[in-house]
Scaffold this motif. Structure first.
Motif: not given
Length: 419
Positions: A246-248, A233-237, A312-314
């Motif tokens: 970051i891969i979405t 759960g990456f935060s936009a901050i 990459l990051l998931l």
């Protein structure tokens, strides 16, 4: 800036000395828009006379229409039957819908509703093919600059007459320009048809090759994978301008493609790379969309194979499937995720609403009919070769489109002269 000899600066840019910038009213004999017959009389819409709307103007030759009206409807609305080869442009439309500034040429005798305007170039002054190609290049810019309104922009007849147009002095040169651009269009159209044909062939092959057969076994997805990893759960901050991509779910295409573009993703700080090792994804990994905000919920459960030359990051709501390669082929499984049975299961299992979500448990319990791994590998190889061919054709198509854009810029400004 030193002006090239034989050229001049105008309000629309640099053009040859013998070319002119005129207004539409100077080079066009007639401007006429259509009308809508009285809709309460439904019999007007049971005829065989093509009736063009702005939504059907797609920078194309119009050979058919969605609606057709009767001769009584034509007379009631005082409509004009347009001859083949008439230039039309949209006088009303929406930028988001792509109708604002669109145009076309009639390939059939037809009439139009009030959202279209027909233009008739003056003989010996302007040709319809040149007008068409000029408007394909500049129509959206003209609409953006001259159309009135906010939600739905529109031209008036008076505004249309004032639109600027770059005019080569001779019909011969106009014809040469239009012919060159039409040849480019023909090449692009033929390639688009070939791609469509190849896609249809592939679709037929998928239906045949992936249809369960004798000897295939029904297994749960959880039985053929080693591990399922949810994203972080990456935060936009914490986003940074440059770092680890970051891969979405946005990187998973509706056809199962991996749509990675570094200009359209967010980044995380590199110093957290090791800490986030459980959420690393690399080339060849299989990911699955667990959330869907599309209206038809066609993305939920789709899988894509990661193609990248970096780690990459998931992100959360995207799952990583670590497969048991002795039981399932990644390409075979990715292709299965596009088939109706899996699509129906995922949509049926998801919590629906504005945002659809499917949980890990439901994904792992999803059932698939699988052949042995050797057969999977052979099927995957066939489908991969088809995809590779289609991708090469699509890349070729994009190249041709870019070449045509360059041609338009050169020819329609006189930078390159053909006569």
């Amino acid at each position: 800036m030193v002006m090239k000899e034989g050229y001049k600066q105008t309000e629309v840019g640099v053009i040859p000395m013998d070319w002119e910038v005129k207004e539409f009213v100077d080079v066009i004999d007639g401007f006429s828009s259509g009308q809508t017959p009285y809709r309460a009389i439904t019999d007007y819409y049971k005829g065989d006379i093509p009736w063009i709307t702005s939504g059907e103007l797609n920078y194309n030759v119009i050979t058919d229409t969605i609606e057709k009206i009767t001769i009584e409807g034509v007379k009631a609305a005082n409509l004009k039957i347009l001859p083949i080869g008439t230039f039309l442009f949209a006088i009303t439309g929406l930028e988001a819908a792509g109708t604002r500034g669109s145009c076309g040429i009639t390939g059939i005798k037809a009439t139009t509703n009030q959202s279209c305007m027909a233009l008739y170039p003056k003989k010996g002054v302007l040709t319809t093919p040149y007008l068409y190609h000029y408007y394909v290049r500049y129509g959206d810019e003209l609409a953006f600059k001259y159309c009135q309104g906010t939600k739905q922009q529109s031209y008036t007849g008076a505004i249309a007459k004032k639109l600027p147009i770059i005019v080569p002095p001779s019909i011969k040169e106009q014809t040469a320009i239009a012919t060159a651009l039409s040849d480019a269009d023909a090449l692009i159209t033929s390639l688009e048809k070939l791609i469509s044909k190849k896609r249809n062939i592939k679709q037929g092959a998928m239906q045949q090759l992936l249809q369960p057969k004798e000897g295939w076994e029904v297994k749960k997805l959880g039985d053929v994978i080693i591990n399922f990893q949810n994203g972080y759960g990456f935060s936009a901050i914490g986003y940074v301008k440059s770092g680890i991509p970051i891969i979405t779910m946005a990187q998973i295409g509706l056809n199962g493609s991996f749509n990675f573009d570094e200009t359209k993703v967010n980044f995380w700080k590199p110093e957290d790379f090791s800490v986030l090792k459980n959420f690393h994804i690399k080339n060849g990994d299989l990911i699955i969309a667990m959330t869907d905000v599309t209206p038809e919920k066609n993305l939920i459960g789709r899988m894509a194979i990661v193609k990248t030359n970096q780690t990459l990051l998931l992100n959360q709501r995207v799952g990583l499937l670590r497969l048991d390669n002795t039981k399932v082929n990644a390409y075979f499984l990715k292709t299965l995720s596009n088939m109706r049975s899996w699509r129906t299961y995922c949509i049926g299992s998801a919590s629906l609403g504005v945002q659809a979500n499917i949980g890990t448990k439901d994904i792992l319990n999803g059932e698939l009919s699988l052949p042995n791994i050797n057969e999977q590998n052979k099927i995957a190889e066939i489908l991969y070769d088809m995809d590779t061919e289609i991708t090469a054709l699509e890349q070729k198509l994009e190249k041709y489109k870019k070449v045509k854009l360059g041609m338009m810029q050169e020819l329609l400004t006189g930078k390159t002269r053909l006569v």
